[in-house]
Structure formats: structure tokens, C-alpha cells
Design a protein around this motif. Structure first.
Motif, PDB file in Angstrom:
ATOM      1  N   ALA A 276       0.829  -1.209   0.000  1.00 14.10           N
ATOM      2  CA  ALA A 276       0.000   0.000   0.000  1.00 14.10           C
ATOM      3  C   ALA A 276       0.863   1.258   0.000  1.00 14.10           C
ATOM      4  O   ALA A 276       0.543   2.247  -0.673  1.00 14.10           O
ATOM      5  N   VAL A 286      -5.766   2.996  -3.263  1.00 14.90           N
ATOM      6  CA  VAL A 286      -6.421   1.726  -2.918  1.00 14.90           C
ATOM      7  C   VAL A 286      -7.799   2.074  -2.383  1.00 14.90           C
ATOM      8  O   VAL A 286      -7.936   2.888  -1.455  1.00 14.90           O
ATOM      9  N   PRO A 287      -8.897   1.515  -2.948  1.00 13.48           N
ATOM     10  CA  PRO A 287      -8.945   0.509  -4.001  1.00 13.48           C
ATOM     11  C   PRO A 287      -9.265   1.083  -5.381  1.00 13.48           C
ATOM     12  O   PRO A 287      -9.462   0.324  -6.324  1.00 13.48           O
ATOM     13  N   SER A 291      -6.927  -2.800  -6.227  1.00 10.23           N
ATOM     14  CA  SER A 291      -7.508  -3.484  -5.074  1.00 10.23           C
ATOM     15  C   SER A 291      -6.419  -4.278  -4.361  1.00 10.23           C
ATOM     16  O   SER A 291      -5.472  -4.765  -4.986  1.00 10.23           O
ATOM     17  N   LEU A 308      -8.097  -2.902   5.555  1.00  8.76           N
ATOM     18  CA  LEU A 308      -7.629  -3.953   4.648  1.00  8.76           C
ATOM     19  C   LEU A 308      -8.540  -5.178   4.624  1.00  8.76           C
ATOM     20  O   LEU A 308      -8.872  -5.742   5.670  1.00  8.76           O
ATOM     21  N   SER A 349     -10.600  -2.145   1.077  1.00 12.14           N
ATOM     22  CA  SER A 349      -9.431  -2.083   0.188  1.00 12.14           C
ATOM     23  C   SER A 349      -9.655  -2.794  -1.144  1.00 12.14           C
ATOM     24  O   SER A 349      -8.737  -2.898  -1.945  1.00 12.14           O
ATOM     25  N   THR A 350     -10.869  -3.295  -1.362  1.00 11.80           N
ATOM     26  CA  THR A 350     -11.157  -3.989  -2.625  1.00 11.80           C
ATOM     27  C   THR A 350     -12.449  -3.439  -3.221  1.00 11.80           C
ATOM     28  O   THR A 350     -13.386  -3.079  -2.500  1.00 11.80           O
TER      29      THR A 350
END
Length: 353
Positions: A276, A286-287, A291, A308, A349-350
Motif C-alpha cells: 500500500a 487503494v482501491p 484493489s 484492509l 481495500s477492494t
């Protein structure tokens, strides 16, 4: 009558021992008498080896509190031929991952009247051997080995002399109990999460190749891609070391190479933190731009920016179960501890590709 002929009132020495301890230490026999059980039953309850009713255990606990009884671990150990201590060979005392396991071990052993002795092997076979020599010189009753690099054969030989609980590997031998996490399935869950979000260009930061779990996490990544019909691009497989700087350096190399990617699966959270930072330094978010998924779900994972997404490994439970298995071995019981299956913890984070 002369005052010199009066006799002083007789003190109740039995009752006085239940106070602040100034007139003598409370004995195991006194606790047994107050609870209405035998001294051996009190001893077994203190050692965590007794099989008694809840009422009887409560009676002993109440007697201990009322009398102010303080167990003498040295005397208890000598009486039972034990030191009431368990050696723990960890890898790094300050590890954000192993710290949770240390706490689980300590909470469980201390409650049962045992003291854990922690010592770090630093992922070095020779250092681990020295650690074990030190712990054996302290006459520990058993050893918990958190993963490590000692060979299976060395641990089997050691188990002929004292009980062993080992984590991070599958090992079956007399005197040995092993606890292993399903790293393969966990890695598949992480990769599948990204695939389901539409990512196909997924970089993988591997762990130290000498760690037994590293190869399994890479296999899980490869299997998930294959199951979704995505060809593995070897240029997206990056070497790491399970440390923050390993993740940082891996992503710096990947960015310098110009190989395109939209997502990263780091084989542990510490490398994800480093990844990161590498992205941040290049102005990538991010993201929104990339991601990011980690593995272990350490305590700080939910406090990063953004929080995260990670595969949860129950590290406190790992320590607790390792200690419980050790207590079973010391009591002559067959342990049946099993780690929970991995599961994906989705945070911020995705996002979709």
C-alpha cells in the motif's frame, strides 16, 4: 487477684491464617477441609487436571478466596515431579501476528496454574535448537513450537523426552500434537474474492519460501486462477519475505517493470501494508486504482487507510488451542483441538475492476 496471674486469651490460629497471612501461610489441607474435599482433589483442580463437578470446583475456588490461599508453584511442581512451566519457541516476540498467539497461550496456561516461558528462534534452525536447550535446562514440562524450521524428525526425537505441540505443520508421532491452518483454502478465498470482483490481472506477493505455509498460499492463488479459466502470468508472481519492506520492494519492482495489474494479493498483511505504501508513493489509490488483499487479518488490518480486506486466521485461538492441547498431553489425555476454517473479511481495500 493480681493481674500477673491472668492468662492471655487463646488465639484461633486456624482462623488467623485466612486473613492477611501475617500469622502463617494457608495450607492445601486447610483449603481441602474448608471445601470438604481431599487435598489431592484441590491439587488436581489447581493443576487443571481434575475431572470434578462444577459444585465441587466452586467449593474449592470459594475456599481459596475465603482463606487467601496462594499456591506455591515450586512445591506443587516438586510434589508432582513437574515445574509447572511450558516452554514456547516462537519466532519473534514482537511479531504483530504471533503476539496474538502468545496471549492465547498465556491466558490458557496461567489459568491452569502453568507459567509459559517464551523465547524467539528468529526463523533459524540453529537458534531454535539453542532455544530448546535453554528451555530444557529450565526443566519445562512440555514445549509449544510455533511453526519454526526444525525438521519433523528432530521434533519426533524430542517428543520421546517431553510432550510437544507444534503449529504450522501436519505431524503425527507419539508425544506430538500438531495444529495446522488451511493456508491453501485461505489463499483460494483471497484470490476468488478478487476474481469475483472482475479482476484478472492479480499480482501475488509470496512469502519467505522457507516458511512451510508460503508454498501453500501460492498454490491456492494458482488453483483459484485455474478454476476461473485465468492463465497465470509468471510476471505477476513476486518474491516477498513476510515483512513490510518485502511488500514495498515487490510492488516497486512490479511498477518499474511496467507489467499491468489491477489487484494485489499479498501472502500476509505485513506485506500488504508495504504494498500500500509503494502504491501511495506512486500516486495510486487503494482501491480506486488497485484493489488489495492481505492474509492473517492481524489486529491493525481494520485500522489502516483504507481498512484492509484479509483472510482471517484465528491467531489468538491458535495460541489457546495449542496451550489446551499441551495441558491435555500433560494430563495423559488425547487432544482433539482443531483450528477453525479460514474465512474472508471484506473491508474497504477492494472494489470491482
Amino acid at each position: 487477684m493480681s493481674t500477673s496471674s491472668k492468662t492471655a486469651p487463646r488465639r484461633n490460629t486456624r482462623a488467623s491464617t485466612a486473613g492477611d497471612g501475617r500469622s502463617g501461610a494457608v495450607t492445601l489441607q486447610q483449603v481441602a477441609d474448608r471445601a470438604g474435599v481431599s487435598p489431592s482433589t484441590v491439587s488436581r483442580i489447581l493443576n487443571g487436571t481434575a475431572v470434578v463437578s462444577d459444585d465441587k470446583k466452586k467449593a474449592v475456588d470459594d475456599a481459596i478466596k475465603e482463606l487467601g490461599f496462594v499456591p506455591n508453584p515450586v512445591a506443587r511442581g516438586l510434589a508432582g515431579g513437574r515445574t509447572l512451566s511450558v516452554g514456547v519457541v516462537t519466532q519473534a516476540i514482537d511479531s504483530p501476528f504471533y503476539g496474538g498467539a502468545h496471549r492465547g497461550i498465556e491466558d490458557t496456561l496461567v489459568t491452569a496454574g502453568y507459567s509459559p516461558l517464551f523465547i524467539s528462534g528468529h526463523w533459524d534452525t540453529a537458534a531454535e535448537v539453542r532455544c530448546i536447550e535453554v528451555l530444557r535446562s529450565r526443566r519445562v514440562d512440555g514445549l509449544i513450537v510455533l511453526t519454526g524450521r526444525m525438521s519433523d524428525s528432530a521434533l519426533k526425537n524430542l517428543a520421546r523426552q517431553l510432550p510437544i505441540v507444534v503449529t504450522g505443520r501436519d505431524l503425527s508421532a507419539p508425544g506430538v500434537y500438531s495444529l495446522n491452518f488451511d493456508d491453501l483454502h485461505g489463499a483460494r478465498l483471497a484470490t476468488e474474492h478478487l476474481l469475483e470482483l472482475g479482476h484478472k490481472r492479480i499480482a501475488f506477493i509470496g512469502g519467505d519460501p522457507l516458511h512451510p505455509d508460503s508454498a501453500k498460499r501460492e498454490r491456492g492463488y494458482r488453483q483459484a486462477l485455474a478454476a476461473h479459466g485465468v492463465k497465470v502470468d509468471e510476471a505477476l508472481l513476486l518474491a516477498g519475505n513476510y515483512q513490510e519492506e518485502g511488500g514495498l520492494q515487490a510492488i516497486e519492482r512490479l511498477l518499474a517493470s511496467g507489467v499491468p495489474f489491477t489487484a494485489i494479493f499479498a501472502a500476509n498483511d505485513q506485506m500488504a501494508f508495504g504494498a500500500a505504501l509503494a502504491l501511495h508513493r506512486r500516486g495510486l489509490r487503494v482501491p480506486h486504482d488497485v484493489s488489495l488483499v492481505g492474509f492473517d487479518d492481524v489486529a491493525t488490518s481494520s485500522f489502516t487507510v483504507p481498512p484492509l480486506s484479509s483472510v482471517h486466521q484465528p491467531v489468538y485461538e491458535l495460541g489457546r488451542l495449542a496451550a489446551t492441547a499441551m495441558l491435555d498431553l500433560l494430563a495423559g489425555r488425547r487432544p482433539d483441538a482443531t483450528l477453525p476454517a479460514p474465512h474472508m473479511v471484506v473491508r474497504e481495500s477492494t472494489t470491482a475492476a
